[in-house]
Design a protein around this motif. Structure first.
Motif, PDB file in Angstrom:
ATOM      1  N   ASN A  43      67.109   0.104  49.390  1.00 56.49           N
ATOM      2  CA  ASN A  43      67.254   0.645  48.037  1.00 56.49           C
ATOM      3  C   ASN A  43      68.724   1.025  47.767  1.00 56.49           C
ATOM      4  O   ASN A  43      69.598   0.785  48.609  1.00 56.49           O
ATOM      5  CB  ASN A  43      66.291   1.814  47.810  1.00 56.49           C
ATOM      6  CG  ASN A  43      66.719   3.089  48.514  1.00 56.49           C
ATOM      7  OD1 ASN A  43      67.705   3.122  49.247  1.00 56.49           O
ATOM      8  ND2 ASN A  43      65.968   4.146  48.301  1.00 56.49           N
ATOM      9  N   TYR A  45      70.306   3.724  47.785  1.00 53.96           N
ATOM     10  CA  TYR A  45      70.933   4.715  48.678  1.00 53.96           C
ATOM     11  C   TYR A  45      71.203   4.116  50.058  1.00 53.96           C
ATOM     12  O   TYR A  45      71.753   4.784  50.928  1.00 53.96           O
ATOM     13  CB  TYR A  45      70.024   5.939  48.836  1.00 53.96           C
ATOM     14  CG  TYR A  45      69.686   6.615  47.533  1.00 53.96           C
ATOM     15  CD1 TYR A  45      70.692   7.101  46.704  1.00 53.96           C
ATOM     16  CD2 TYR A  45      68.374   6.747  47.119  1.00 53.96           C
ATOM     17  CE1 TYR A  45      70.389   7.703  45.492  1.00 53.96           C
ATOM     18  CE2 TYR A  45      68.067   7.349  45.912  1.00 53.96           C
ATOM     19  CZ  TYR A  45      69.077   7.817  45.099  1.00 53.96           C
ATOM     20  OH  TYR A  45      68.777   8.405  43.897  1.00 53.96           O
ATOM     21  N   CYS A 145      60.052   3.918  49.986  1.00 51.16           N
ATOM     22  CA  CYS A 145      60.250   5.013  49.036  1.00 51.16           C
ATOM     23  C   CYS A 145      58.944   5.657  48.557  1.00 51.16           C
ATOM     24  O   CYS A 145      58.811   6.883  48.554  1.00 51.16           O
ATOM     25  CB  CYS A 145      61.065   4.489  47.862  1.00 51.16           C
ATOM     26  SG  CYS A 145      61.438   5.726  46.630  1.00 51.16           S
ATOM     27  N   CYS A 148      57.469   8.492  50.637  1.00 55.27           N
ATOM     28  CA  CYS A 148      58.409   9.535  51.061  1.00 55.27           C
ATOM     29  C   CYS A 148      57.978  10.918  50.551  1.00 55.27           C
ATOM     30  O   CYS A 148      57.401  11.042  49.467  1.00 55.27           O
ATOM     31  CB  CYS A 148      59.791   9.189  50.505  1.00 55.27           C
ATOM     32  SG  CYS A 148      61.046  10.445  50.766  1.00 55.27           S
ATOM     33  N   HIS A 150      59.829  13.063  49.272  1.00 53.03           N
ATOM     34  CA  HIS A 150      60.564  13.393  48.053  1.00 53.03           C
ATOM     35  C   HIS A 150      60.147  12.560  46.837  1.00 53.03           C
ATOM     36  O   HIS A 150      60.670  12.772  45.744  1.00 53.03           O
ATOM     37  CB  HIS A 150      62.075  13.183  48.274  1.00 53.03           C
ATOM     38  CG  HIS A 150      62.603  13.934  49.451  1.00 53.03           C
ATOM     39  ND1 HIS A 150      62.622  15.299  49.515  1.00 53.03           N
ATOM     40  CD2 HIS A 150      63.132  13.483  50.630  1.00 53.03           C
ATOM     41  CE1 HIS A 150      63.141  15.674  50.682  1.00 53.03           C
ATOM     42  NE2 HIS A 150      63.452  14.598  51.376  1.00 53.03           N
ATOM     43  N   PHE A 151      59.249  11.593  47.033  1.00 55.11           N
ATOM     44  CA  PHE A 151      58.883  10.691  45.924  1.00 55.11           C
ATOM     45  C   PHE A 151      58.023  11.426  44.889  1.00 55.11           C
ATOM     46  O   PHE A 151      57.017  12.052  45.232  1.00 55.11           O
ATOM     47  CB  PHE A 151      58.107   9.484  46.473  1.00 55.11           C
ATOM     48  CG  PHE A 151      57.720   8.499  45.414  1.00 55.11           C
ATOM     49  CD1 PHE A 151      58.659   7.653  44.870  1.00 55.11           C
ATOM     50  CD2 PHE A 151      56.412   8.427  44.960  1.00 55.11           C
ATOM     51  CE1 PHE A 151      58.302   6.734  43.883  1.00 55.11           C
ATOM     52  CE2 PHE A 151      56.047   7.522  43.978  1.00 55.11           C
ATOM     53  CZ  PHE A 151      56.999   6.674  43.441  1.00 55.11           C
ATOM     54  N   CYS A 160      63.295  10.584  42.308  1.00 54.57           N
ATOM     55  CA  CYS A 160      63.554  11.048  43.662  1.00 54.57           C
ATOM     56  C   CYS A 160      63.752  12.566  43.614  1.00 54.57           C
ATOM     57  O   CYS A 160      64.661  13.055  42.946  1.00 54.57           O
ATOM     58  CB  CYS A 160      64.797  10.365  44.229  1.00 54.57           C
ATOM     59  SG  CYS A 160      65.297  11.051  45.822  1.00 54.57           S
ATOM     60  N   LEU A 162      64.812  14.384  45.963  1.00 52.17           N
ATOM     61  CA  LEU A 162      65.985  14.783  46.743  1.00 52.17           C
ATOM     62  C   LEU A 162      67.248  14.714  45.889  1.00 52.17           C
ATOM     63  O   LEU A 162      68.057  15.642  45.870  1.00 52.17           O
ATOM     64  CB  LEU A 162      66.120  13.861  47.964  1.00 52.17           C
ATOM     65  CG  LEU A 162      67.231  14.205  48.946  1.00 52.17           C
ATOM     66  CD1 LEU A 162      66.929  15.514  49.675  1.00 52.17           C
ATOM     67  CD2 LEU A 162      67.406  13.086  49.973  1.00 52.17           C
ATOM     68  N   LEU A 167      63.915   6.607  39.355  1.00 47.05           N
ATOM     69  CA  LEU A 167      63.812   5.427  40.229  1.00 47.05           C
ATOM     70  C   LEU A 167      63.157   4.284  39.472  1.00 47.05           C
ATOM     71  O   LEU A 167      62.024   4.424  38.990  1.00 47.05           O
ATOM     72  CB  LEU A 167      62.953   5.759  41.459  1.00 47.05           C
ATOM     73  CG  LEU A 167      63.486   6.836  42.409  1.00 47.05           C
ATOM     74  CD1 LEU A 167      62.391   7.262  43.390  1.00 47.05           C
ATOM     75  CD2 LEU A 167      64.704   6.317  43.157  1.00 47.05           C
ATOM     76  N   CYS A 176      64.586   3.235  52.505  1.00 50.55           N
ATOM     77  CA  CYS A 176      65.625   4.208  52.171  1.00 50.55           C
ATOM     78  C   CYS A 176      66.073   4.982  53.414  1.00 50.55           C
ATOM     79  O   CYS A 176      65.236   5.404  54.220  1.00 50.55           O
ATOM     80  CB  CYS A 176      65.048   5.174  51.137  1.00 50.55           C
ATOM     81  SG  CYS A 176      66.173   6.488  50.647  1.00 50.55           S
ATOM     82  N   GLU A 178      67.237   7.919  53.399  1.00 46.54           N
ATOM     83  CA  GLU A 178      66.945   9.345  53.204  1.00 46.54           C
ATOM     84  C   GLU A 178      65.453   9.648  53.317  1.00 46.54           C
ATOM     85  O   GLU A 178      65.036  10.772  53.103  1.00 46.54           O
ATOM     86  CB  GLU A 178      67.436   9.800  51.812  1.00 46.54           C
ATOM     87  CG  GLU A 178      68.891   9.560  51.523  1.00 46.54           C
ATOM     88  CD  GLU A 178      69.804  10.439  52.365  1.00 46.54           C
ATOM     89  OE1 GLU A 178      69.294  11.307  53.099  1.00 46.54           O
ATOM     90  OE2 GLU A 178      71.025  10.235  52.294  1.00 46.54           O
ATOM     91  N   TRP A 179      64.670   8.639  53.636  1.00 48.76           N
ATOM     92  CA  TRP A 179      63.207   8.795  53.684  1.00 48.76           C
ATOM     93  C   TRP A 179      62.786   9.912  54.628  1.00 48.76           C
ATOM     94  O   TRP A 179      63.355  10.094  55.692  1.00 48.76           O
ATOM     95  CB  TRP A 179      62.583   7.473  54.139  1.00 48.76           C
ATOM     96  CG  TRP A 179      61.083   7.450  54.134  1.00 48.76           C
ATOM     97  CD1 TRP A 179      60.296   7.074  53.105  1.00 48.76           C
ATOM     98  CD2 TRP A 179      60.201   7.766  55.216  1.00 48.76           C
ATOM     99  NE1 TRP A 179      58.966   7.154  53.469  1.00 48.76           N
ATOM    100  CE2 TRP A 179      58.894   7.579  54.770  1.00 48.76           C
ATOM    101  CE3 TRP A 179      60.397   8.209  56.531  1.00 48.76           C
ATOM    102  CZ2 TRP A 179      57.769   7.796  55.560  1.00 48.76           C
ATOM    103  CZ3 TRP A 179      59.288   8.440  57.330  1.00 48.76           C
ATOM    104  CH2 TRP A 179      57.994   8.232  56.841  1.00 48.76           C
TER     105      TRP A 179
HETATM  106  S1  SF4 Z   1      64.798  10.122  49.412  1.00 49.53           S
HETATM  107 FE1  SF4 Z   1      64.796   7.884  49.269  1.00 49.53          FE
HETATM  108  S2  SF4 Z   1      62.735   7.324  49.895  1.00 49.53           S
HETATM  109 FE2  SF4 Z   1      62.687   9.475  49.372  1.00 49.53          FE
HETATM  110  S3  SF4 Z   1      62.073   9.518  47.201  1.00 49.53           S
HETATM  111 FE3  SF4 Z   1      64.300   9.596  47.291  1.00 49.53          FE
HETATM  112  S4  SF4 Z   1      64.908   7.430  47.071  1.00 49.53           S
HETATM  113 FE4  SF4 Z   1      62.741   7.447  47.648  1.00 49.53          FE
END
Ligand code: SF4
Length: 187
Positions: A43, A45, A145, A148, A150-151, A160, A162, A167, A176, A178-179
């Motif tokens: 993605n 990020y 994503c 996750c 944070h989704f 997101c 986070l 998105l 991702c 950051e998942w």
């Molecule tokens: S941190 Fe990455 S995987 Fe998690 S919601 Fe945000 S974009 Fe999606």
């Protein structure tokens, strides 16, 4: 060594052989093909050099050389991030996509489609194993994503939690850096 370890070792060796052959057909090294394939799934990020280094466990120098060569061959293009200073995103050009059209994952997909086995169950077991090994190796999990912690799926679209950024639908099925797992023990 257990039977499962042996099977995984054989599968790993066969996949590496396919990647080597595939890369050689195009005058590339295996890491070049692997980076192209990664960028089709990453993605916004994660389509950046630091994420590529983390995903493959390789140095920033190796990543820079790889990206420079792929760009020089016309297989990748880069775009400066309008919001984050020096950050640069990489994506495949049509020539890069063409190379992956008949690459090694296609062979695996075909083999899987011929299996009568429970593919969902296989996915689940492999994901558990992967997450465990990544944790033991101190590596980021790079999950999808939509799965996750944070989704956020809101009335006006996905977001997101986070970064607080919206998105696009196509980003929500990508991996991702950051998942984070939505709950303890998630696979
Ligand atoms: S941190 Fe990455 S995987 Fe998690 S919601 Fe945000 S974009 Fe999606």
């Amino acid at each position: 060594m257990s039977q499962t370890s042996l099977l995984l070792e054989r599968l790993g060796a066969l996949i590496q052989q396919s990647v080597r052959e595939n890369a050689a057909q195009h005058g590339l090294l295996p890491i070049h093909i692997q980076v192209l394939h990664y960028l089709t799934r990453a993605n916004r990020y994660s389509d950046i050099p630091i994420a590529i280094a983390e995903y493959f466990g390789i140095t920033r120098g190796t990543v820079s050389q790889t990206l420079a060569l792929l760009e020089q061959k016309g297989l990748l293009s880069k775009e400066r991030d309008p919001h984050h200073g020096k950050r640069v995103h990489f994506q495949l050009t049509p020539a890069g996509e063409m190379i992956l059209r008949e690459s090694w994952p296609k062979r695996i997909e075909q083999a899987l489609s011929e299996m009568p086995a429970d593919i969902a169950g296989l996915d689940d077991a492999l994901r558990r194993l992967l997450l465990t090994l990544q944790r033991l190796n101190g590596q980021r999990p790079f999950g999808v994503c939509q799965q996750c912690m944070h989704f956020l799926n809101e009335d006006n679209g996905a977001r997101c939690g986070l970064t607080q950024e919206a998105l696009a639908a196509e980003q929500t099925v990508r991996i991702c850096r950051e998942w984070a797992a939505p709950e303890p023990g998630f696979v």
